[in-house]
Design a protein around this motif. Structure first.
Motif, PDB file in Angstrom:
ATOM      1  N   UNK A  49      31.727  36.820  54.621  1.00  0.00           N
ATOM      2  CA  UNK A  49      33.090  36.643  55.130  1.00  0.00           C
ATOM      3  C   UNK A  49      33.299  37.804  56.105  1.00  0.00           C
ATOM      4  N   UNK A  50      33.419  37.495  57.384  1.00  0.00           N
ATOM      5  CA  UNK A  50      33.546  38.540  58.407  1.00  0.00           C
ATOM      6  C   UNK A  50      35.004  38.730  58.787  1.00  0.00           C
ATOM      7  N   UNK A  51      35.355  39.982  59.035  1.00  0.00           N
ATOM      8  CA  UNK A  51      36.722  40.363  59.387  1.00  0.00           C
ATOM      9  C   UNK A  51      36.698  41.269  60.608  1.00  0.00           C
ATOM     10  N   UNK A  52      37.840  41.337  61.286  1.00  0.00           N
ATOM     11  CA  UNK A  52      38.012  42.294  62.378  1.00  0.00           C
ATOM     12  C   UNK A  52      39.295  43.077  62.144  1.00  0.00           C
ATOM     13  N   UNK A  53      39.263  44.326  62.583  1.00  0.00           N
ATOM     14  CA  UNK A  53      40.467  45.166  62.610  1.00  0.00           C
ATOM     15  C   UNK A  53      40.886  45.230  64.063  1.00  0.00           C
ATOM     16  N   UNK A  64      31.836  42.834  57.108  1.00  0.00           N
ATOM     17  CA  UNK A  64      31.566  41.608  56.370  1.00  0.00           C
ATOM     18  C   UNK A  64      31.597  41.933  54.884  1.00  0.00           C
ATOM     19  N   UNK A  65      31.912  40.916  54.096  1.00  0.00           N
ATOM     20  CA  UNK A  65      31.972  40.979  52.635  1.00  0.00           C
ATOM     21  C   UNK A  65      31.096  39.854  52.113  1.00  0.00           C
ATOM     22  N   UNK A  66      30.276  40.175  51.122  1.00  0.00           N
ATOM     23  CA  UNK A  66      29.401  39.170  50.522  1.00  0.00           C
ATOM     24  C   UNK A  66      29.085  39.576  49.095  1.00  0.00           C
ATOM     25  N   UNK A  74      26.044  38.294  41.115  1.00  0.00           N
ATOM     26  CA  UNK A  74      27.008  37.847  42.130  1.00  0.00           C
ATOM     27  C   UNK A  74      28.450  38.271  41.866  1.00  0.00           C
ATOM     28  N   UNK A  75      28.663  39.048  40.834  1.00  0.00           N
ATOM     29  CA  UNK A  75      30.007  39.583  40.561  1.00  0.00           C
ATOM     30  C   UNK A  75      30.218  40.947  41.227  1.00  0.00           C
ATOM     31  N   UNK A  76      29.186  41.461  41.901  1.00  0.00           N
ATOM     32  CA  UNK A  76      29.265  42.736  42.611  1.00  0.00           C
ATOM     33  C   UNK A  76      29.261  42.441  44.101  1.00  0.00           C
ATOM     34  N   UNK A  77      30.242  42.969  44.801  1.00  0.00           N
ATOM     35  CA  UNK A  77      30.367  42.758  46.248  1.00  0.00           C
ATOM     36  C   UNK A  77      29.541  43.779  47.014  1.00  0.00           C
ATOM     37  N   UNK A  78      29.297  43.456  48.256  1.00  0.00           N
ATOM     38  CA  UNK A  78      28.619  44.345  49.199  1.00  0.00           C
ATOM     39  C   UNK A  78      29.305  44.154  50.545  1.00  0.00           C
ATOM     40  N   UNK A  79      29.382  45.213  51.321  1.00  0.00           N
ATOM     41  CA  UNK A  79      29.991  45.131  52.648  1.00  0.00           C
ATOM     42  C   UNK A  79      29.172  45.915  53.655  1.00  0.00           C
ATOM     43  N   UNK A  80      29.347  45.564  54.913  1.00  0.00           N
ATOM     44  CA  UNK A  80      28.859  46.348  56.041  1.00  0.00           C
ATOM     45  C   UNK A  80      30.017  46.552  56.980  1.00  0.00           C
ATOM     46  N   UNK A  81      30.182  47.761  57.476  1.00  0.00           N
ATOM     47  CA  UNK A  81      31.324  48.102  58.341  1.00  0.00           C
ATOM     48  C   UNK A  81      30.817  48.734  59.637  1.00  0.00           C
ATOM     49  N   UNK A  82      31.454  48.420  60.737  1.00  0.00           N
ATOM     50  CA  UNK A  82      31.195  49.120  61.994  1.00  0.00           C
ATOM     51  C   UNK A  82      32.510  49.275  62.732  1.00  0.00           C
ATOM     52  N   UNK A 103      40.240  42.492  49.147  1.00  0.00           N
ATOM     53  CA  UNK A 103      39.681  41.157  49.377  1.00  0.00           C
ATOM     54  C   UNK A 103      38.635  40.834  48.307  1.00  0.00           C
ATOM     55  N   UNK A 104      37.819  41.808  47.963  1.00  0.00           N
ATOM     56  CA  UNK A 104      36.795  41.594  46.937  1.00  0.00           C
ATOM     57  C   UNK A 104      37.440  41.292  45.581  1.00  0.00           C
ATOM     58  N   UNK A 105      38.484  42.051  45.238  1.00  0.00           N
ATOM     59  CA  UNK A 105      39.204  41.794  43.980  1.00  0.00           C
ATOM     60  C   UNK A 105      39.761  40.379  43.982  1.00  0.00           C
ATOM     61  N   UNK A 106      40.386  39.987  45.094  1.00  0.00           N
ATOM     62  CA  UNK A 106      41.001  38.665  45.192  1.00  0.00           C
ATOM     63  C   UNK A 106      39.961  37.547  45.072  1.00  0.00           C
ATOM     64  N   UNK A 107      38.732  37.838  45.453  1.00  0.00           N
ATOM     65  CA  UNK A 107      37.656  36.841  45.368  1.00  0.00           C
ATOM     66  C   UNK A 107      36.938  36.883  44.022  1.00  0.00           C
ATOM     67  N   UNK A 108      37.412  37.739  43.113  1.00  0.00           N
ATOM     68  CA  UNK A 108      36.866  37.774  41.761  1.00  0.00           C
ATOM     69  C   UNK A 108      35.712  38.731  41.535  1.00  0.00           C
ATOM     70  N   UNK A 109      35.395  39.560  42.513  1.00  0.00           N
ATOM     71  CA  UNK A 109      34.333  40.547  42.298  1.00  0.00           C
ATOM     72  C   UNK A 109      34.827  41.625  41.342  1.00  0.00           C
TER      73      UNK A 109
END
Length: 160
Positions: A49-53, A64-66, A74-82, A103-109
């Motif tokens: 799930x990609x986002x922009x600021x 991105x969040x995955x 799959x209950x643990x999230x991972x992100x990449x930020x730039x 966002x991760x909390x809201x998705x159940x991570x």
């Protein structure tokens, strides 16, 4: 600043942020010669799930969040930020990380893990630590930095 899901029309702005970071080769374990199509496939991969600021219509950063792993992980999230070069030091990375935690909390991570934080990336390590991440592992010499040689990578984790 507003953080929202990335749209197809955001890609040129996202690429303008990703490309210099990829080319520098100092913070991400990505090929420095990665082309735009491969970068797009990576950043906007299925399952990401990609986002922009953005502020005043300008994209300042992206993340991105995955799920960090499949199946039992799959209950643990991972992100990449730039963050774009011109926007660094303005709280964009902090805002994106805080957004990603919500966002991760809201998705159940239940937790978030960063698998490969380059130890020489002091600003990122300091920010993630301030936001509650703990270094739970150190991978000695796991990253080949273009100017500093082989440096450690950190595994950072926090419960949600």
């Amino acid at each position: 600043m507003r953080i929202r899901p990335a749209e197809d029309g955001d890609w040129p702005a996202i690429w303008s942020i990703l490309e210099p970071v990829i080319r520098a080769g100092e913070t991400y374990a990505l090929p420095r010669d990665m082309n735009e199509a491969a970068a797009r496939a990576y950043w906007l991969a299925p399952g990401h799930a990609a986002f922009v600021a953005e502020a005043e219509g300008q994209v300042l950063g992206t993340y991105y969040l995955r799920a960090n792993q499949a199946g039992g992980g799959d209950h643990v999230a991972n992100c990449g930020y730039m963050t774009g070069e011109a926007a660094r030091g303005r709280g964009v990375a902090r805002a994106m990380c805080e957004h990603s935690l919500s966002e991760a909390r809201a998705r159940g991570f239940r937790a978030m893990q960063f698998n490969f934080v380059v130890a020489t990336n002091g600003p990122a390590v300091a920010l993630w630590t301030r936001l509650g991440f703990e270094t739970v592992g150190r991978l000695p010499g796991a990253f080949r930095h273009p100017t500093q040689g082989y440096v450690d990578a950190l595994v950072m984790y926090r419960a949600l």
